[in-house]
Design an enzyme around this catalytic site. Structure first.
Site, PDB file in Angstrom:
ATOM      1  CG  ASP A   1      35.631 -37.226  89.086  1.00  0.00           C
ATOM      2  OD1 ASP A   1      34.921 -37.249  88.135  1.00  0.00           O
ATOM      3  OD2 ASP A   1      36.478 -38.315  88.870  1.00  0.00           O
TER       4      ASP A   1
ATOM      5  CG  HIS B   1      39.864 -35.959  92.430  1.00  0.00           C
ATOM      6  ND1 HIS B   1      40.716 -36.173  91.847  1.00  0.00           N
ATOM      7  CD2 HIS B   1      38.831 -36.543  92.823  1.00  0.00           C
ATOM      8  CE1 HIS B   1      41.009 -36.670  91.253  1.00  0.00           C
ATOM      9  NE2 HIS B   1      39.860 -37.529  91.484  1.00  0.00           N
TER      10      HIS B   1
END
Length: 202
Positions: free
Chosen positions: A34, A172
């Site tokens: 992400d 992430h």
């Protein structure tokens, strides 16, 4: 405060078609990333996935796609999936519906994808009702790599302990996560490949 394993009450709160995990019948895992793409960590992730011949799904923030189109293009060229993560990483609970939906559509102009992941995992149900043309992807394992107080070793342990058949795992590609991703991602991939798992895209 965050939970590594997605809690049941959140699954109950959101519609049934929101995806938290894939089939538990297949020995397959789904790596997702992400907030990128950014030069500080996304190329490392791509190099790692390439080294092990593994594919992942990148939920991209529109403003980062606009800043770093070459990295975004590399994600596509190397056979990974991309998803929409809003243009400005907006938290749905704190954002009026019209602004939230417009922000998603602004990102969509750049990503051209059928997948959407709400930042922070916090959309309103009223927003989701307007996003039925997307496949909304949540997760069932959160690595915690964004937590500056978390050691790289504990980040890896979070993933190894909680992942099971069909798990959608969140890492992430943002600056906060760099030391934990660099440590945990390759080790997690090696661990699960040695256990006979495959990695899929969403």
């Amino acid at each position: 405060m965050y939970l590594v394993k997605a809690p049941f009450f959140l699954k109950w709160y959101y519609p049934n078609d929101v995806l938290w995990n894939q089939s538990r019948n297949e020995k397959k895992l789904y790596l997702t990333f992400d907030d990128g793409p950014i030069p500080e960590i996304t190329p490392f992730i791509l190099d790692t996935l390439k080294e092990f011949n593994v594919k992942g799904t990148f939920f991209c923030v529109g403003e980062n796609v606009q800043k770093y189109p070459d990295i975004f293009q590399r994600i596509l060229e190397e056979g990974h999936q991309v998803g929409n993560h809003t243009y400005n990483h907006l938290k749905g609970w704190n954002t009026p519906d019209e602004i939230y939906i417009d922000n998603i559509e602004r990102c969509q102009q750049l990503t051209q994808t059928s997948l959407f992941r709400p930042p922070y995992g916090r959309p309103k149900r009223s927003q989701l009702r307007q996003l039925q043309h997307y496949k909304v992807i949540m997760w069932d394992v959160l690595s915690g790599d964004f937590d500056l107080q978390l050691s790289p070793q504990k980040c890896l342990q979070n993933v190894l302990k909680h992942s099971q058949n069909g798990s959608i795992i969140v890492f992430h590609d943002n600056i906060k996560a760099v030391p934990r991703v660099e440590y945990a991602l390759p080790r997690a991939i090696v661990h699960f490949l040695n256990k006979g798992f495959e990695f899929g895209i969403l």
